[in-house]
Motif scaffolding. Structure first.
Motif, PDB file in Angstrom:
ATOM      1  N   LYS A  65     -44.145 -18.877 -14.832  1.00 21.05           N
ATOM      2  CA  LYS A  65     -43.926 -20.275 -15.215  1.00 21.05           C
ATOM      3  C   LYS A  65     -44.533 -21.172 -14.160  1.00 21.05           C
ATOM      4  N   VAL A  66     -45.461 -22.034 -14.601  1.00 13.73           N
ATOM      5  CA  VAL A  66     -46.168 -22.942 -13.697  1.00 13.73           C
ATOM      6  C   VAL A  66     -46.024 -24.361 -14.233  1.00 13.73           C
ATOM      7  N   TYR A  67     -45.633 -25.280 -13.353  1.00 14.52           N
ATOM      8  CA  TYR A  67     -45.559 -26.691 -13.715  1.00 14.52           C
ATOM      9  C   TYR A  67     -46.742 -27.416 -13.078  1.00 14.52           C
ATOM     10  N   ALA A  68     -47.484 -28.132 -13.905  1.00 18.51           N
ATOM     11  CA  ALA A  68     -48.672 -28.829 -13.424  1.00 18.51           C
ATOM     12  C   ALA A  68     -48.289 -29.933 -12.440  1.00 18.51           C
TER      13      ALA A  68
ATOM     14  N   GLU B  24     -43.649 -15.654 -10.924  1.00 15.54           N
ATOM     15  CA  GLU B  24     -44.852 -15.017 -11.440  1.00 15.54           C
ATOM     16  C   GLU B  24     -44.678 -13.500 -11.440  1.00 15.54           C
TER      17      GLU B  24
ATOM     18  N   THR C 214     -41.367 -22.041 -23.307  1.00 14.58           N
ATOM     19  CA  THR C 214     -42.595 -21.248 -23.404  1.00 14.58           C
ATOM     20  C   THR C 214     -43.081 -20.872 -22.009  1.00 14.58           C
TER      21      THR C 214
ATOM     22  N   VAL D 205     -45.790 -23.032  -8.867  1.00 16.21           N
ATOM     23  CA  VAL D 205     -45.564 -21.730  -9.501  1.00 16.21           C
ATOM     24  C   VAL D 205     -44.111 -21.346  -9.228  1.00 16.21           C
TER      25      VAL D 205
ATOM     26  N   ASP E 284     -50.247 -27.466  -8.418  1.00 10.51           N
ATOM     27  CA  ASP E 284     -49.289 -26.927  -9.373  1.00 10.51           C
ATOM     28  C   ASP E 284     -48.153 -26.211  -8.646  1.00 10.51           C
TER      29      ASP E 284
ATOM     30  N   SER F 223     -45.738 -19.738 -19.031  1.00  8.24           N
ATOM     31  CA  SER F 223     -47.144 -20.028 -18.754  1.00  8.24           C
ATOM     32  C   SER F 223     -48.004 -18.788 -18.918  1.00  8.24           C
ATOM     33  N   ALA F 224     -47.396 -17.613 -18.748  1.00  6.76           N
ATOM     34  CA  ALA F 224     -48.099 -16.349 -18.928  1.00  6.76           C
ATOM     35  C   ALA F 224     -47.066 -15.276 -19.219  1.00  6.76           C
TER      36      ALA F 224
END
Length: 311
Positions: free
Chosen positions: A11-14, A26, A60, A23, A21, A62-63
């Motif tokens: 999960k990454v927030y811009a 991960e 959702t 992270v 960003d 991020s990956a």
């Protein structure tokens, strides 16, 4: 195949206004076997609730991917029941109405009488018979959480997702609800994923405990196998020497190692701190343990370590 499989979750927030960003977590990988109870422990800010929301389909990633019973999830579903920290009851509905709302969503073809009967039956199981016509504002914190648990159980989900459901309750109420949850889970052979900050709660309830490093870039670094007998109760837990070994290991991680653990990289270690004598088992040949779950479920390429410390 594992009942729940989480692969490469991130999960990454811009960053805003040109900032980098963030992270949160991960490369999160784990799985649950059908009927297994797994707890996730980590410091605030490591993304525990975000992971649960991803499993629930409410957020959702991020990956990565989440596969439940052979199907990748892409949104909320009635195969997953969620109990939130703040109970999330509909204030304009009665206790019965809150549970019936979930039952109607699960079985829209059922007549009203059958929906009502199902809701009343589930409320009785959590000790709320006689409180069906009260509204949330008239309930104590413990009663509200009982309604949330009843609502989740009423739809017979394949998996329960619990986000610190007892964290705001007093010790006596929390203990009573832990016993109630354990009884219902064992009777229904439910698969459970639970977030908690309470080490003793995790030892009482879980078959395995996932330890998450601190953020940013948090990840699961250890999978602790609970080697205590599945028949354990709150009353006899502290009489078993394994309890102190497991508890000391969990506390040591949270106090001393959580903030630096992510930097080590690699697959999470499978640890059995309750065992004596430095016994080591192969990741490919799991030991016999609880009848509810396979020993090494959910650790891809895990390093297996057994620790021994005096209580």
């Amino acid at each position: 195949m594992a009942f729940l499989k989480v692969e490469g979750l991130a999960k990454v927030y811009a960053g805003a206004r040109g900032r980098p960003d963030t992270v949160v977590f991960e490369d999160v990988n784990f799985s649950l076997e059908r009927g297994e109870f797994v707890c996730l422990i980590g410091h605030s800010g490591c993304g525990k609730t975000t992971i649960l929301n991803v499993l629930a389909g409410l957020e959702t990633p991020s990956a990565g991917a989440v596969i439940v019973d052979g199907r990748e999830i892409s949104g909320p579903g009635l195969d997953r029941g969620v109990v939130f920290q703040n109970h999330a009851l509909l204030p304009w509905l009665t206790v019965l109405g809150n549970v019936a709302f979930a039952v109607r969503a699960r079985w829209p073809e059922w007549p009203a009488a059958r929906v009502r009967a199902r809701a009343k039956e589930t409320l009785a199981k959590v000790g709320l018979a006689g409180a069906e016509h009260k509204r949330p504002a008239e309930l104590s914190g413990g009663m509200k959480q009982r309604v949330g648990i009843a609502r989740a159980f009423s739809i017979e989900p394949k998996m329960l997702l619990l986000d610190e459901p007892f964290g705001a309750l007093d010790a006596l109420t929390r203990g009573a609800l832990q016993d109630e949850l354990l009884r219902m889970v064992q009777a229904a052979r439910q698969t459970v994923f639970m977030i908690t900050h309470d080490v003793d709660e995790a030892i009482l309830l879980a078959d395995r405990i996932l330890l998450m490093s601190s953020g940013p870039r948090a990840r699961i670094v250890e999978v602790v196998e609970n080697t205590l007998p599945r028949s354990r109760t709150r009353a006899d837990l502290h009489h078993d020497p394994q309890y102190y070994r497991i508890r000391n290991h969990l506390l040591d991680f949270l106090v001393s190692r959580a903030r630096s653990a992510a930097a080590t990289g690699g697959a999470p270690r499978l640890v059995r701190p309750g065992l004596e004598g430095g016994e080591v088992a192969s990741a490919s040949e799991p030991r016999e343990r609880s009848p509810r779950a396979a020993t090494n479920a959910g650790v891809r390429g895990a390093t297996v370590v057994s620790l021994h410390s005096n209580a």
